[in-house]
Design an enzyme around this catalytic site. Structure first.
Site, PDB file in Angstrom:
ATOM      1  N   ASP A  10      14.104 131.949  53.889  1.00 21.37           N
ATOM      2  CA  ASP A  10      13.622 131.399  52.616  1.00 21.37           C
ATOM      3  C   ASP A  10      14.833 131.213  51.700  1.00 21.37           C
ATOM      4  O   ASP A  10      15.964 131.540  52.089  1.00 21.37           O
ATOM      5  CB  ASP A  10      12.579 132.354  52.018  1.00 21.37           C
ATOM      6  CG  ASP A  10      11.598 131.633  51.099  1.00 21.37           C
ATOM      7  OD1 ASP A  10      11.822 130.445  50.776  1.00 21.37           O
ATOM      8  OD2 ASP A  10      10.604 132.268  50.687  1.00 21.37           O
TER       9      ASP A  10
ATOM     10  N   GLU B 117      14.653 131.708  47.859  1.00 27.02           N
ATOM     11  CA  GLU B 117      14.633 132.364  46.540  1.00 27.02           C
ATOM     12  C   GLU B 117      15.433 133.666  46.536  1.00 27.02           C
ATOM     13  O   GLU B 117      15.877 134.122  45.487  1.00 27.02           O
ATOM     14  CB  GLU B 117      13.194 132.626  46.095  1.00 27.02           C
ATOM     15  CG  GLU B 117      12.415 131.381  45.683  1.00 27.02           C
ATOM     16  CD  GLU B 117      11.735 130.683  46.852  1.00 27.02           C
ATOM     17  OE1 GLU B 117      11.987 131.044  48.025  1.00 27.02           O
ATOM     18  OE2 GLU B 117      10.950 129.746  46.590  1.00 27.02           O
TER      19      GLU B 117
ATOM     20  N   HIS C  79      11.238 127.432  53.734  1.00 23.89           N
ATOM     21  CA  HIS C  79      11.085 127.174  52.298  1.00 23.89           C
ATOM     22  C   HIS C  79      10.628 125.748  52.002  1.00 23.89           C
ATOM     23  O   HIS C  79      11.225 124.785  52.492  1.00 23.89           O
ATOM     24  CB  HIS C  79      12.399 127.434  51.561  1.00 23.89           C
ATOM     25  CG  HIS C  79      12.335 127.009  50.125  1.00 23.89           C
ATOM     26  ND1 HIS C  79      11.610 127.711  49.183  1.00 23.89           N
ATOM     27  CD2 HIS C  79      12.846 125.929  49.479  1.00 23.89           C
ATOM     28  CE1 HIS C  79      11.695 127.076  48.019  1.00 23.89           C
ATOM     29  NE2 HIS C  79      12.440 125.993  48.181  1.00 23.89           N
TER      30      HIS C  79
ATOM     31  N   HIS D 282      11.781 137.003  48.802  1.00 25.82           N
ATOM     32  CA  HIS D 282      11.548 137.329  47.378  1.00 25.82           C
ATOM     33  C   HIS D 282      10.280 138.162  47.241  1.00 25.82           C
ATOM     34  O   HIS D 282       9.482 138.251  48.175  1.00 25.82           O
ATOM     35  CB  HIS D 282      11.408 136.031  46.578  1.00 25.82           C
ATOM     36  CG  HIS D 282      10.377 135.115  47.158  1.00 25.82           C
ATOM     37  ND1 HIS D 282       9.030 135.264  46.909  1.00 25.82           N
ATOM     38  CD2 HIS D 282      10.484 134.094  48.048  1.00 25.82           C
ATOM     39  CE1 HIS D 282       8.367 134.363  47.610  1.00 25.82           C
ATOM     40  NE2 HIS D 282       9.225 133.636  48.318  1.00 25.82           N
TER      41      HIS D 282
ATOM     42  N   HIS E  92       6.776 135.033  43.663  1.00 23.28           N
ATOM     43  CA  HIS E  92       5.569 134.212  43.885  1.00 23.28           C
ATOM     44  C   HIS E  92       5.057 134.544  45.287  1.00 23.28           C
ATOM     45  O   HIS E  92       5.759 135.195  46.077  1.00 23.28           O
ATOM     46  CB  HIS E  92       5.849 132.703  43.765  1.00 23.28           C
ATOM     47  CG  HIS E  92       6.728 132.163  44.849  1.00 23.28           C
ATOM     48  ND1 HIS E  92       8.100 132.317  44.847  1.00 23.28           N
ATOM     49  CD2 HIS E  92       6.450 131.490  45.992  1.00 23.28           C
ATOM     50  CE1 HIS E  92       8.608 131.753  45.924  1.00 23.28           C
ATOM     51  NE2 HIS E  92       7.630 131.249  46.656  1.00 23.28           N
TER      52      HIS E  92
ATOM     53  N   GLU F 195       4.747 137.461  50.616  1.00 23.64           N
ATOM     54  CA  GLU F 195       5.181 136.752  51.831  1.00 23.64           C
ATOM     55  C   GLU F 195       5.792 137.733  52.836  1.00 23.64           C
ATOM     56  O   GLU F 195       5.564 137.610  54.042  1.00 23.64           O
ATOM     57  CB  GLU F 195       6.180 135.646  51.460  1.00 23.64           C
ATOM     58  CG  GLU F 195       5.523 134.552  50.638  1.00 23.64           C
ATOM     59  CD  GLU F 195       6.494 133.497  50.128  1.00 23.64           C
ATOM     60  OE1 GLU F 195       7.565 133.306  50.735  1.00 23.64           O
ATOM     61  OE2 GLU F 195       6.170 132.849  49.110  1.00 23.64           O
TER      62      GLU F 195
HETATM   63 ZN   LIG Z   1      10.668 129.775  49.257  1.00 23.91          ZN
END
Ligand SMILES: [Zn+2]
Length: 272
Positions: free
Chosen positions: A8, A10, A60, A104, A115, A134
């Site tokens: 990802d 972030e 992502h 993240h 998020h 996640e």
């Molecule tokens: Zn992401």
């Protein structure tokens, strides 16, 4: 040794703002380069630990972020969407370990750019009463295939979120959270060195880490950010509303849960 990497953006050092993570622009291109190099550091660590197969899944947004040419040639790259297993596409029983790079925290917890899958849709997701982001949901998919998640990189708080679920996980903390869009970042060159070394250590100890599992059956509760999103998701089979913003469903199989969660988010995301 066969290694699966879910990547990802972030949780990459230097990434702190929506302009880094959205689809276009100078800031996004810079963030993609930083992401690619952190992923490559993880690949290098895996190869040094003796991996003979490394699959990287770009996880992502568009799922087309990593600059392929900058990855080590022994890594194979899953690019593009849609994917049935989204951030975990490509995982199966044949892997010895999974590693999460650039992750993240879940929505609503502190942590840089927190998020859960879609920041305009999801307030929270619970499985059997455990609120998961996640990291946790993707770790459950790995666990379904009996694969342990042995490493995560990201901010200090995603490291904490991961440790709460998998206490013996290895991690590289690439930045300290100041607030949602501000962080104290470790230099990218140093971060890559740390990721490579921590990946190697994690893989050499991968047999000591258990796959993450929750006992079946699974009661999933999802809370959305507006009532129209919950109304739209109720159209899906098995799904029941449990309040103006919430839905729930029950599955026996974690892959069914994951796919229903992902489908719900796609449907809810189409409602403005
Ligand atoms: Zn992401």
């Amino acid at each position: 040794m066969k290694v699966f990497i879910s990547a990802d953006i972030e949780g990459v050092s230097g990434v702190v703002h929506g302009e880094h993570t959205m689809r276009e622009g100078r800031e996004h291109d810079y963030a993609r380069m930083l992401m690619t190099k952190e992923v490559n550091a993880c690949v290098l660590g895996a190869l040094e630990a003796g991996a003979d197969k490394v699959i990287v899944n770009d996880s992502h947004g568009t799922m087309r972020n990593i600059y392929h040419e900058q990855l080590h040639e022994k890594a194979e790259l899953i690019l593009g969407a849609p994917k049935k297993l989204a951030m975990m596409e490509g995982i199966n029983h044949n892997f010895d370990a999974a590693l999460f790079v650039g992750y993240h925290t879940k929505m609503g917890s502190q942590g840089v750019l927190n998020h859960t899958f879609n920041g305009r849709v999801i307030r929270s997701i619970e499985v059997n009463g455990i609120e998961l982001g996640e990291f946790g949901l993707n770790a459950l998919v790995a666990g379904y295939f009996n694969v342990p998640v042995v490493f995560v990189s990201g901010c200090d708080l995603v490291a904490k979120e991961a440790k709460a679920l998998i206490p013996s996980i290895h991690q590289t903390i690439v930045k300290q959270t100041i607030n949602r869009t501000t962080a104290l970042n470790t230099h990218p060159v140093l971060v890559r060195e740390l990721i490579k070394e921590d990946t190697k250590t994690a893989l050499l100890a991968c047999k000591e880490i258990s796959p993450y599992r929750i006992d079946s059956p699974y009661t999933v509760k999802m809370t959305f950010l507006n009532t129209g999103q919950a109304d739209a998701v109720e159209i899906l089979p098995y799904v029941k509303k449990n309040g103006p913003l919430g839905i729930s469903f029950v599955c026996k199989d974690i892959l069914e849960c994951y796919q229903l969660i992902r489908s719900s988010i796609m449907i809810a995301g189409s409602i403005s």
